[in-house]
Each structure stands twice: as structure tokens, then as C-alpha cells.
Design an enzyme around this catalytic site. Structure first.
Site, PDB file in Angstrom:
ATOM      1  N   SER A 218       0.915  -0.649  -0.175  1.00  6.99           N
ATOM      2  CA  SER A 218      -0.416   0.001  -0.042  1.00  6.99           C
ATOM      3  C   SER A 218       0.997   1.076   0.315  1.00  6.99           C
ATOM      4  O   SER A 218       2.009   2.117  -1.114  1.00  6.99           O
ATOM      5  CB  SER A 218      -1.088  -0.066   1.509  1.00  6.99           C
ATOM      6  OG  SER A 218      -1.480   0.863   1.322  1.00  6.99           O
TER       7      SER A 218
ATOM      8  N   HIS B  49      -6.833  -6.041  -0.514  1.00  6.49           N
ATOM      9  CA  HIS B  49      -6.203  -5.167  -0.672  1.00  6.49           C
ATOM     10  C   HIS B  49      -5.044  -5.893   0.418  1.00  6.49           C
ATOM     11  O   HIS B  49      -4.023  -5.245   0.406  1.00  6.49           O
ATOM     12  CB  HIS B  49      -6.523  -3.825   0.450  1.00  6.49           C
ATOM     13  CG  HIS B  49      -5.980  -2.660   0.207  1.00  6.49           C
ATOM     14  ND1 HIS B  49      -4.777  -2.390  -1.131  1.00  6.49           N
ATOM     15  CD2 HIS B  49      -5.166  -2.193   1.034  1.00  6.49           C
ATOM     16  CE1 HIS B  49      -4.219  -1.383  -0.661  1.00  6.49           C
ATOM     17  NE2 HIS B  49      -4.334  -1.159   0.290  1.00  6.49           N
TER      18      HIS B  49
ATOM     19  N   ASP C 268      -9.604  -4.944  -5.508  1.00  6.56           N
ATOM     20  CA  ASP C 268      -8.759  -4.135  -4.018  1.00  6.56           C
ATOM     21  C   ASP C 268      -9.185  -2.872  -4.535  1.00  6.56           C
ATOM     22  O   ASP C 268      -9.449  -2.732  -5.439  1.00  6.56           O
ATOM     23  CB  ASP C 268      -7.080  -4.084  -5.216  1.00  6.56           C
ATOM     24  CG  ASP C 268      -5.591  -4.047  -4.128  1.00  6.56           C
ATOM     25  OD1 ASP C 268      -6.413  -3.117  -3.408  1.00  6.56           O
ATOM     26  OD2 ASP C 268      -5.239  -4.239  -4.162  1.00  6.56           O
TER      27      ASP C 268
END
Length: 300
Positions: free
Chosen positions: A110, A277, A250
Site C-alpha cells: 500500500s 487489499h 483491491d
């Protein structure tokens, strides 16, 4: 490495401290894998199952970025303190202090994926490979795609979210409940959420200084200092083999991820069909196989 195997501790970073954890026994033949968590303002906890990669002499290094977890907390610092440059400096300090800066592989998830991409663009001589997981190449793309994902939420959910965002009541229970609908679709699709993921989630909720300043109140309402930050222009400068990972569901949609594949000269992209995610939690067996294969390939 300058630290013993299977150890935890703190490293001096200017006047502050960075908490770290080393799993496995270092071996001179295999570069350690340094794991950079997301947020900003999260902790290493939700990535702990990556210790499964500590085998055959490869050490795995986790750490908590400044402001959270076991590292120095600075709730009094304003938004101007929390910059990408601060965390790039912290990462460089970690690598040097642990004695691994001459040979290492980076995994960034991320926000951490953007951080490691920006680090790699400076072409550090010791970097051997790069894994960018569930990351956008720019927050401009991220914010645009959040509008698409929000519009597809069940009737009434986005309206409730926007009402609280307009009123400044994003700390209310109603906002949290509506937010969970988005998170359950696009952040972690497991029910219940795994313990390690909950640990990081609750840390961010209980200690929101960094997340609030740089991101905002939620994943899909980015109003912090990162709202226009991008690494797109630096991606062509990355010179190491790169593995890009994302989930089919995601929040880091294909639009936000594609620049990594298109602009990094030696990059390949793997999509996890049953994940959002956090595919390392949602599809751990395949995730481990894909990452292990990439790491093995770096040594050939």
C-alpha cells in the site's frame, strides 16, 4: 547483518527511535527481505505472516514506521512534519543501521509500496529486487478511483459517508459502520478479520496522528498531505527486477497499479483473483508461492 537472528530492538533515528524485528538466520548468500508497511500510520502487525518467508537462510525484517507501534510517537507534531522524505530517510537509516544496505530486497505494501518505489528510483547500489503490493502509483489516480468504488456501494452507504464527511463527523459510530461496508469489499474480505490485521487497524484508530495528517479519515476520503503525491514520474528510473501484486477486488484498482507495470523497465504484475487489499492474508498459500518464486529468481 549487524543484528542477531530472531531479534527485536530499536534503532536510533536522529532524536527518535525505530522499532524493528528480524526473523530468521541471516545468510551471506541470500539478501534479507525488508518489509515496509502501509498506512501511513499503520504498524507491521498485519504483515507478520510474511515471516513464513524466513527460510533457507533468508532473514525477514519488519519495522514500525515513526509515529506508530513500537517506534517513537509524536502526537504533538503537525502535518508539516509527516512527509514522504521523513519516511524515506527512516528507511535508509534502518538499512544502514542493520548493516544490510549493501544487499537487500524490499517489499512495500500500500503506502509502503509507493515508499519503496521512490527509494528504488534513486538506484541504491545494494537493492537486488523490489516487490510493490497493493499500491497506487499516485494519489491522484487513487482519489479518482475511490469515486468509482464509492459509487458502486450498496444504496445509501455512500450518501451516509458523504453526509458525515461534509459535517466533519467522521469520528462517529455511523460513519464507522458505513466505512466498514467499503472495507469489507475492498480492503479485507475475510470475515472475521484476522487478528494481525485487527491489531494494525486498531493501532491506526487509537493513534491516528500520522494517518489523519497524511491520508485523512478513511481509505476513500483522502484529504491529507499525500492527496496529490505521486511516484509515477520516477518509475522509469527503477533498475531492479520488480514484482507488482494486487487483488481483483483491491481498493488499489488496476488503473492505479498499471503505471508500475508499464513504466518500470523490468516489472511483472500478478493479480490475486480472490483477494482485495491484503492477499497475503486472503490467499496466503498462493501469495507465499508467488513471492518465493520471485525471490528465488533473483538469485539465479
Amino acid at each position: 547483518m549487524a543484528v542477531p537472528a530472531d531479534s527485536t530492538g530499536w534503532l536510533r533515528f536522529g532524536e527518535f527511535r525505530t522499532w524493528y524485528r528480524v526473523t530468521g538466520t541471516p545468510d551471506g548468500d541470500l539478501p534479507p527481505l525488508v518489509v515496509v508497511h502501509g498506512g501511513p500510520g499503520s504498524t507491521h502487525d498485519y504483515l507478520l505472516n510474511m515471516t513464513s518467508l524466513a527460510k533457507d537462510g533468508r532473514a525477514v525484517v519488519h519495522y514500525d514506521q515513526l509515529g506508530n507501534g513500537g517506534s517513537t510517537r509524536l502526537p504533538e507534531r503537525g502535518a508539516d512534519f509527516w512527509t514522504p522524505e521523513l519516511f524515506l530517510d527512516e528507511l535508509a537509516n534502518l538499512l544502514e543501521s542493520l548493516g544490510v544496505s549493501d544487499r537487500y530486497v524490499l517489499f512495500g505494501q500500500s503506502w509502503g509500496g509507493m515508499l519503496v518505489a521512490r527509494h528504488a528510483a534513486d538506484r541504491p547500489t545494494g537493492l537486488r529486487g523490489l516487490i510493490i503490493a497493493n499500491a497506487p502509483a499516485s494519489y491522484r489516480l487513487w482519489r479518482s478511483e475511490m469515486e468509482v468504488l464509492r459509487a458502486a456501494l450498496p444504496p445509501g452507504v455512500d450518501e451516509a459517508l458523504r453526509a458525515h464527511e461534509a459535517a466533519g463527523t467522521t469520528d462517529s459510530a455511523e460513519y464507522f459502520e458505513a466505512m466498514r461496508v467499503f472495507y469489507g469489499r475492498h480492503v479485507c474480505r475475510l470475515d472475521p478479520w484476522p487478528r494481525d490485521y485487527l491489531a494494525s487497524f486498531m493501532e491506526t484508530a487509537d493513534n491516528p496522528t500520522v494517518y489523519s495528517a497524511m491520508n485523512g479519515p478513511s481509505e476513500f476520503h483522502v484529504i491529507g498531505t499525500l492527496k496529490d503525491w505521486s511516484v509515477e514520474d520516477r518509475l522509469p528510473e527503477i533498475s531492479v527486477p520488480t514484482l507488482v501484486l494486487s487483488g481483483r477486488h483491491d481498493e488499489a484498482t488496476p488503473v492505479t497499479v498499471r503505471p508500475f507495470r508499464d513504466l518500470i523497465p523490468d516489472a511483472r504484475w500478478e493479480i490475486f483473483e480472490n483477494s482485495s487489499h491484503v492477499p497475503h492474508l486472503e490467499e496466503p498459500t498462493r501469495f507465499h508461492a508467488v513471492v518465493s518464486d520471485f525471490l528465488t529468481g533473483l538469485e539465479k
